[in-house]
Scaffold this active site. Structure first.
Site, PDB file in Angstrom:
ATOM      1  N   GLY A   1      38.378 -27.962 -71.378  1.00 46.82           N
ATOM      2  CA  GLY A   1      39.471 -27.389 -72.145  1.00 46.82           C
ATOM      3  C   GLY A   1      39.181 -25.947 -72.520  1.00 46.82           C
ATOM      4  CB  VAL A   2      41.423 -23.196 -73.398  1.00 43.98           C
ATOM      5  CG1 VAL A   2      41.325 -21.746 -73.821  1.00 43.98           C
ATOM      6  CG2 VAL A   2      41.959 -23.287 -71.971  1.00 43.98           C
TER       7      VAL A   2
ATOM      8  CG  ASN B   1      33.928 -20.507 -80.241  1.00 47.98           C
ATOM      9  OD1 ASN B   1      33.638 -19.563 -79.519  1.00 47.98           O
ATOM     10  ND2 ASN B   1      33.334 -20.724 -81.398  1.00 47.98           N
TER      11      ASN B   1
ATOM     12  CD  GLU C   1      44.563 -28.861 -68.080  1.00 51.16           C
ATOM     13  OE1 GLU C   1      45.710 -29.281 -68.285  1.00 51.16           O
ATOM     14  OE2 GLU C   1      43.710 -28.751 -68.970  1.00 51.16           O
TER      15      GLU C   1
ATOM     16  CB  ILE D   1      42.875 -32.339 -84.602  1.00 52.72           C
ATOM     17  CG1 ILE D   1      43.584 -31.110 -84.004  1.00 52.72           C
ATOM     18  CG2 ILE D   1      43.037 -32.357 -86.121  1.00 52.72           C
ATOM     19  CD1 ILE D   1      45.087 -31.113 -84.195  1.00 52.72           C
TER      20      ILE D   1
ATOM     21  CE  LYS E   1      42.586 -24.855 -92.163  1.00 52.63           C
ATOM     22  NZ  LYS E   1      43.094 -23.494 -91.894  1.00 52.63           N
TER      23      LYS E   1
END
Length: 514
Positions: A268-269, A271, A293, A363, A407
């Site tokens: 995946g894209v 960091n 992808e 997430i 967070k």
């Protein structure tokens, strides 16, 4: 532009972006090129947004339905979202202005597996495609099109649309010609045949896109770069995640389940993905392949160093520095990179046969291994599922990665029950945070839960999760997958009400950020 538009008839259809945008009428369904900020139309969407803004000021607002390959850029998604010019968007997005309108309920958004878009279009689920707006790098003498820096759904859009507007972007390097492999052998059931791709570097199609010349109603000349998003250097949490993953690969090789050439990589894209690629670069691997992808900066580096022999994808997603490196060494990369339609890059048949190692972000995950890739607190969409489900369900290894907190520690990446399910526990084999790695293969639900709590949870949240799990094992309605339904989503509700999932004030917590 005659060197880029070599077909005289096409050259005669040159017009301004404003004239071309005028061909798009209120209520139309418009399919546009673009995939992760590459190969999207630059001029026509902005001209269309200006027209929409003027119409709204005159008391006659209008909106359209927009289909793409994946996310695009501010010149497309951002421009149209800001003037409230979209009533429907699919299949993926990442623009802040668009995301806000979706979460405010102002735009309908269909978040779907990227491999499904083409067949759903053929089947008519999105209605008639009125116009396709497609960026290309050039037009051949015979009218075939040189694809741009992404392929995405362009083959399908060109086939299905009633009318086509081409943006010929001379900023895209002419050397892209020959890098693409456009396969025209797909069909709907019951007429499907096996796709003849055995290895990631197999060519099964042709280098160009076909289009019926009679469909082309406008050609617009542009000279503008793709959105170049700089990548930040991997932070400590990302580097630790990468370290755990490399240790896991080493053990898989020792166990004989992988060789030193691993298996085709999907990444995946972001960091964490770039940190994993950087770690591979330093770990002595050679002759790896990628069936993925998106080509990121990290993959260019692996190719340059000989770690990666070749990469198959549907799009680039490069920073400005990455694009400069690519353009300066295009002849080198052209023989080592293939760009395909996303219905092929994400095809379950091919992912399963090649045995891809799927590495994607998330997430949150819950203690049983269900993964939420898309929604904050169950209802606010971030970006979308993209291709993660295509690869997670069908890959040889399905790996999900995330820091254990977000967070400043107010959110835990591991929760009792995910607030939205994109990937069920049945599709999740490995979960990795900076705290550690949980290999869930061969484990029953309660075994998975204890391993995830022990290995992946941040110390600030581990006692809370352990307490929940212990009580659930005693008090749950059933004991196969123990849950306390009155508490299962209480962490998310506490976050909504107080700004933190923890029992204590946010300031009392330590932890990283996501």
């Amino acid at each position: 532009m005659q060197d880029r538009i070599r077909n005289a008839d096409m050259f005669n259809r040159l017009m301004s972006a404003e004239q071309a945008a005028g061909l798009i009428k209120p209520g139309m369904t418009v399919a546009m090129s673009g995939f992760t900020g590459a190969g999207y139309p630059k001029a026509v969407p902005q001209a269309l947004a200006a027209r929409m803004e003027a119409a709204a000021s005159a008391g006659d607002p209008f909106r359209i339905k927009v289909l793409t390959g994946a996310s695009t850029a501010p010149e497309l998604d951002g421009a149209l979202a800001k003037v409230n010019g979209m009533e429907l968007r699919l299949p993926y997005q990442s623009d802040p202005a668009l995301r806000e309108r979706i979460n405010n309920g102002e735009i309908d958004y269909i978040d779907m597996h990227l491999s499904h878009v083409a067949q759903h279009t053929w089947s008519g689920f999105f209605g008639n495609i009125d116009v396709a707006v497609i960026e290309v790098a050039g037009v051949l003498e015979d009218g075939r099109l040189i694809p741009s820096s992404s392929v995405g759904n362009n083959k399908t859009w060109l086939e299905q649309a009633d009318k086509v507007i081409l943006e010929v972007n001379r900023f895209q390097p002419a050397g892209l010609e020959g890098m693409h492999d456009i396969y025209y052998g797909t069909a709907l059931p019951p007429d499907r045949k096996p796709i003849p791709l055995i290895r990631p570097d197999d060519r099964i199609g042709e280098p160009y896109l076909r289009v019926d010349p009679a469909k082309i109603v406008a050609v617009v000349a542009t000279d503008a770069p793709d959105r170049n998003s700089p990548f930040s250097a991997p932070d400590e949490a990302s580097q630790r995640i990468a370290g755990h993953l490399l240790d896991f690969f080493t053990n898989e090789i020792k166990q004989g389940r992988l060789t030193k050439k691993l298996l085709p990589l999907q990444s995946g894209v972001g960091n964490i993905a770039n940190a994993v690629l950087a770690a591979l670069s330093e770990s002595g691997y050679e002759d790896l392949t990628a069936y993925t992808e998106v080509i990121q900066d990290g993959m260019l580096e692996l190719i340059r160093k000989g770690v990666l022999k070749m990469a198959s994808a549907t799009s680039f997603s490069l920073s400005a520095a990455g694009m400069k490196e690519f353009n300066n060494n295009l002849d080198f990369y052209r023989t080592r990179i293939l760009l395909r339609p996303q219905e092929i890059s994400n095809h379950p048949e091919l992912i399963r046969r090649l045995g891809c190692i799927a590495m994607n972000g998330m997430i949150e995950a819950d203690i049983y291994g269900n993964v939420n890739s898309t929604h904050i607190a169950g209802s606010k969409v971030m970006n979308g599922i993209g291709g993660s489900g295509d690869f997670a369900r069908n890959g040889w290894l399905s790996i999900f990665m995330s820091p254990s907190t977000a967070k400043a520690g107010s959110i835990s990446g591991i929760v009792p029950m995910v607030s939205h399910v994109d990937h069920t526990e049945h599709d999740t084999m490995v979960i990795v945070t900076e705290q550690g790695l949980a290999d869930l293969r061969g484990l029953a639900p309660k075994q998975r839960a204890q391993l995830i709590i022990d290995r992946c949870t941040h110390p600030d949240y581990r006692p809370m999760l352990q307490d929940y799990f212990d009580r659930a094992k005693r008090e749950s309605y059933g004991k196969h997958t123990p849950h306390l339904l009155n508490e299962a989503l209480s962490w998310h509700q506490r976050f909504i009400e107080t700004g933190s999932m923890h029992h204590h004030p946010v300031g009392a917590l330590s932890g990283g950020t996501r």
